[in-house]
Write a protein that holds these residues in place. Structure first.
Motif, PDB file in Angstrom:
ATOM      1  N   ARG A 168       1.185 -23.336 -14.554  1.00 51.57           N
ATOM      2  CA  ARG A 168      -0.125 -23.609 -13.972  1.00 51.57           C
ATOM      3  C   ARG A 168      -1.037 -24.263 -15.011  1.00 51.57           C
ATOM      4  O   ARG A 168      -1.743 -25.225 -14.723  1.00 51.57           O
ATOM      5  N   THR A 172      -2.577 -27.958 -14.789  1.00 52.47           N
ATOM      6  CA  THR A 172      -4.027 -28.121 -14.855  1.00 52.47           C
ATOM      7  C   THR A 172      -4.387 -29.171 -15.904  1.00 52.47           C
ATOM      8  O   THR A 172      -5.201 -30.064 -15.651  1.00 52.47           O
ATOM      9  N   MET A 175      -3.402 -32.599 -14.547  1.00 50.77           N
ATOM     10  CA  MET A 175      -4.291 -33.071 -13.481  1.00 50.77           C
ATOM     11  C   MET A 175      -5.662 -33.433 -14.039  1.00 50.77           C
ATOM     12  O   MET A 175      -6.321 -34.350 -13.569  1.00 50.77           O
ATOM     13  N   HIS A 197       1.210 -29.576  -4.723  1.00 47.83           N
ATOM     14  CA  HIS A 197      -0.174 -29.518  -5.175  1.00 47.83           C
ATOM     15  C   HIS A 197      -0.539 -30.624  -6.148  1.00 47.83           C
ATOM     16  O   HIS A 197      -1.669 -31.085  -6.143  1.00 47.83           O
ATOM     17  N   SER A 198       0.407 -31.021  -7.000  1.00 50.64           N
ATOM     18  CA  SER A 198       0.015 -31.975  -8.040  1.00 50.64           C
ATOM     19  C   SER A 198       0.282 -33.420  -7.653  1.00 50.64           C
ATOM     20  O   SER A 198      -0.309 -34.299  -8.245  1.00 50.64           O
TER      21      SER A 198
ATOM     22  N   ARG B   5      -6.102 -21.329  -3.505  1.00 52.26           N
ATOM     23  CA  ARG B   5      -4.892 -21.821  -2.844  1.00 52.26           C
ATOM     24  C   ARG B   5      -4.458 -20.831  -1.784  1.00 52.26           C
ATOM     25  O   ARG B   5      -4.376 -19.639  -2.040  1.00 52.26           O
ATOM     26  N   PRO B  13      -2.665 -29.254   1.114  1.00 55.17           N
ATOM     27  CA  PRO B  13      -3.712 -28.854   0.164  1.00 55.17           C
ATOM     28  C   PRO B  13      -5.093 -29.452   0.477  1.00 55.17           C
ATOM     29  O   PRO B  13      -6.090 -28.758   0.355  1.00 55.17           O
ATOM     30  N   TYR B  14      -5.150 -30.718   0.895  1.00 56.63           N
ATOM     31  CA  TYR B  14      -6.477 -31.296   1.134  1.00 56.63           C
ATOM     32  C   TYR B  14      -7.139 -30.648   2.350  1.00 56.63           C
ATOM     33  O   TYR B  14      -8.351 -30.434   2.369  1.00 56.63           O
ATOM     34  N   ARG B  40     -13.504 -32.821 -10.830  1.00 56.65           N
ATOM     35  CA  ARG B  40     -12.924 -32.304 -12.063  1.00 56.65           C
ATOM     36  C   ARG B  40     -12.863 -30.782 -12.043  1.00 56.65           C
ATOM     37  O   ARG B  40     -11.884 -30.177 -12.478  1.00 56.65           O
ATOM     38  N   VAL B  43     -10.139 -29.626  -9.681  1.00 55.66           N
ATOM     39  CA  VAL B  43      -8.839 -29.901 -10.305  1.00 55.66           C
ATOM     40  C   VAL B  43      -8.496 -28.790 -11.293  1.00 55.66           C
ATOM     41  O   VAL B  43      -7.372 -28.288 -11.330  1.00 55.66           O
ATOM     42  N   THR B  44      -9.479 -28.372 -12.073  1.00 52.87           N
ATOM     43  CA  THR B  44      -9.235 -27.335 -13.071  1.00 52.87           C
ATOM     44  C   THR B  44      -9.039 -25.962 -12.417  1.00 52.87           C
ATOM     45  O   THR B  44      -8.243 -25.152 -12.876  1.00 52.87           O
ATOM     46  N   GLN B  45      -9.789 -25.719 -11.327  1.00 47.17           N
ATOM     47  CA  GLN B  45      -9.642 -24.426 -10.629  1.00 47.17           C
ATOM     48  C   GLN B  45      -8.255 -24.265 -10.011  1.00 47.17           C
ATOM     49  O   GLN B  45      -7.648 -23.203 -10.064  1.00 47.17           O
ATOM     50  N   LEU B  46      -7.788 -25.321  -9.363  1.00 49.33           N
ATOM     51  CA  LEU B  46      -6.602 -25.197  -8.517  1.00 49.33           C
ATOM     52  C   LEU B  46      -5.362 -25.880  -9.075  1.00 49.33           C
ATOM     53  O   LEU B  46      -4.290 -25.743  -8.515  1.00 49.33           O
ATOM     54  N   ALA B  47      -5.504 -26.634 -10.170  1.00 48.01           N
ATOM     55  CA  ALA B  47      -4.411 -27.473 -10.665  1.00 48.01           C
ATOM     56  C   ALA B  47      -3.893 -28.385  -9.565  1.00 48.01           C
ATOM     57  O   ALA B  47      -2.691 -28.531  -9.369  1.00 48.01           O
ATOM     58  N   VAL B  48      -4.819 -28.973  -8.814  1.00 46.51           N
ATOM     59  CA  VAL B  48      -4.405 -29.937  -7.791  1.00 46.51           C
ATOM     60  C   VAL B  48      -4.708 -31.354  -8.245  1.00 46.51           C
ATOM     61  O   VAL B  48      -5.497 -31.585  -9.154  1.00 46.51           O
ATOM     62  N   ASN B  49      -4.078 -32.272  -7.565  1.00 48.62           N
ATOM     63  CA  ASN B  49      -4.264 -33.694  -7.794  1.00 48.62           C
ATOM     64  C   ASN B  49      -5.694 -34.109  -7.440  1.00 48.62           C
ATOM     65  O   ASN B  49      -6.182 -33.739  -6.389  1.00 48.62           O
ATOM     66  N   PRO B  50      -6.362 -34.862  -8.316  1.00 43.90           N
ATOM     67  CA  PRO B  50      -7.733 -35.299  -8.001  1.00 43.90           C
ATOM     68  C   PRO B  50      -7.821 -36.069  -6.678  1.00 43.90           C
ATOM     69  O   PRO B  50      -8.834 -35.968  -5.972  1.00 43.90           O
ATOM     70  N   ASN B  51      -6.772 -36.826  -6.370  1.00 44.40           N
ATOM     71  CA  ASN B  51      -6.801 -37.574  -5.093  1.00 44.40           C
ATOM     72  C   ASN B  51      -6.891 -36.637  -3.896  1.00 44.40           C
ATOM     73  O   ASN B  51      -7.467 -36.994  -2.869  1.00 44.40           O
ATOM     74  N   LYS B  55      -9.804 -36.849  -1.189  1.00 44.12           N
ATOM     75  CA  LYS B  55      -9.467 -37.019   0.223  1.00 44.12           C
ATOM     76  C   LYS B  55     -10.187 -35.969   1.073  1.00 44.12           C
ATOM     77  O   LYS B  55     -10.733 -36.287   2.130  1.00 44.12           O
TER      78      LYS B  55
END
Lengths: 300, 129
Positions: A168, A172, A175, A197-198, B5, B13-14, B40, B43-51, B55
């Motif tokens: 994770r 993070t 990303m 997710h990524s 999540r 996810p979106y 940003r 992204v840091t909270q969830l480790a998700v893609n910025p896109n 979206k």
């Protein structure tokens, strides 16, 4: 060549003896995306990544990385970062020495930035790389790759050997770099939840060939799981193609590609998640598909 | 607000982000003028893609719930809880005959909910596509 694709592959293939590790691979990867490369072991993921950055010479086809062949035009190499499987680093070097080495070997390497980044992650710069935890080592490898300030980052199984927390943290950090610099990324992974997710773009490799590729959300939106009373599935009424079907005595379960709303009210329609989608396309390959079996290649 | 999540929701996810913003609005946890976390930060909270975050925010903007202000962030401008009470009443009256028909046809509560959710999701996806 459009300016919008970081990487274009045309009919790309790599052969070892009479075995194709990758065959007839045609792809265009748009800039600014995070591409997830998935597929079973031995499907050709590592071969594809190494071809893409010019570490391997193709047996067939063409590669355009930023519009240039990476084996001809060395000028594109500073613009890419590559992290091989298991984050290879010199284990007897300290983290600080590793960064110094990177600065000496790469004209573009921003040592201060990499130090700052690792400092924020509380990674001890004086410690030997071999004494770090797996998660910390992966972070050092990522900082080394990002320290080049690349426009395109290629990661081969970056999180496979990490525990869930380190994974994770790694994702993070990755990303965050994507959000900060808008770099394009390709990463191969077995972990579909991480990919979901990524990543926003998917490539599925099966038995040396690309089975599926496209925008992740578009792919998910174009497929449905249908459950209903046992019957044969046919195209039409919203079903563009049946990817996978299984039948019990009374019930049929189908994973289909759709081209409109499902009209037949007998089906209960469910959305698919990435895992269902990928597994459906992987399983289908095991069904008799003679197409990919008897293709023997002539010499030369 | 903070996002989480929700792996059991089965939503992309979106869409999870979209739903969490809407739920916060319905519950009155966010009101017009509030700022959503920056891309940003999510992204840091969830480790998700910025896109993914972009979206989701675009979709919320399209629906009129939030507004992106260049260089400053994304702000709540609409509300989902504040419809006049007679709107609910009117829609509820229209729903009753349909519900009776569905029951008569043999659908139980769970099937009805599944049907509604399914249709809502299809619509949501059609809008994004």
């Amino acid at each position: 060549m459009t300016g919008l694709n970081v990487l274009e592959l045309r009919g790309l293939g790599k052969r070892y003896g009479d075995q194709w590790a990758l065959r007839d691979c045609t792809l265009a990867l748009p800039a600014g995306r995070v591409v997830g490369l998935v597929g079973p072991n031995g499907a050709g993921k590592t071969t594809l990544l190494q071809l893409a950055v010019g570490m391997l010479a193709p047996s067939a086809g063409e590669i355009a990385l930023f519009g240039r062949d990476p084996r001809e035009a060395k000028s594109v190499l500073p613009r890419i970062g590559f992290v091989a499987q298991d984050s290879p680093l010199y284990r007897t070097f300290s983290v600080a020495d590793t960064l110094t080495l990177c600065r000496l070997l790469n004209a573009r390497f921003d040592e201060a930035w990499a130090r700052d980044r690792l400092g924020k992650l509380r990674i001890p710069l004086e410690r030997k790389v071999g004494e770090l935890s797996g998660g910390q080592r992966a972070q050092v490898a990522l900082a080394v790759a990002l320290g080049k300030r690349p426009e395109f980052l290629v990661l081969d199984e970056p999180v496979a050997s990490l525990d869930p927390l380190a994974r994770r943290e790694f994702l993070t950090a990755l990303m965050d770099a994507v959000a900060e610099d808008g770099i394009s990324v390709v990463l191969s992974s077995h972990l579909l939840a991480d990919v979901e997710h990524s990543c926003d773009y998917l490539i599925l490799l099966m038995a040396a060939e690309v089975r599926l590729d496209g925008d992740l959300d578009d792919l998910l939106a174009a497929h449905r799981l249908l459950v209903g009373p046992r019957k044969r599935a046919t195209a039409g009424g919203g079903i563009a193609a049946v990817v996978r079907e299984s039948h019990s005595d009374r019930q049929s379960t189908l994973l289909v590609r759709i081209d409109g709303p499902i009209l037949d009210p007998a089906w209960l329609v469910h959305e698919v998640d990435l895992e269902e989608l990928v597994l459906a396309y992987m399983v289908e390959q095991h069904e008799p598909r003679l197409r990919s079996l008897p293709r023997l290649e002539a010499n030369g | 607000m903070e996002f989480h999540r929700d792996s059991r929701s089965g939503l992309a996810p979106y869409l999870q982000i979209v739903e969490q913003v809407k739920e916060a609005s319905r519950l009155g946890l966010i009101t017009p003028g509030d700022q959503l976390p920056t891309v940003r930060e999510v992204v840091t909270q969830l480790a998700v893609n910025p896109n993914t975050v972009l979206k989701a925010y675009r979709m919320l903007e399209y629906e009129g719930l939030v507004e992106g202000r260049p260089g400053r962030g994304t702000f709540v401008v609409g509300t989902l809880g504040g419809l006049p009470p007679d709107t609910y009443l009117r829609m509820s009256r229209k729903l009753l005959p349909w519900l009776r028909e569905a029951k008569a046809a043999g659908l139980d509560d769970e099937s009805i909910l599944a049907l509604v959710n399914n249709n809502l999701r299809e619509q949501a996806q059609a809008r994004v596509a």
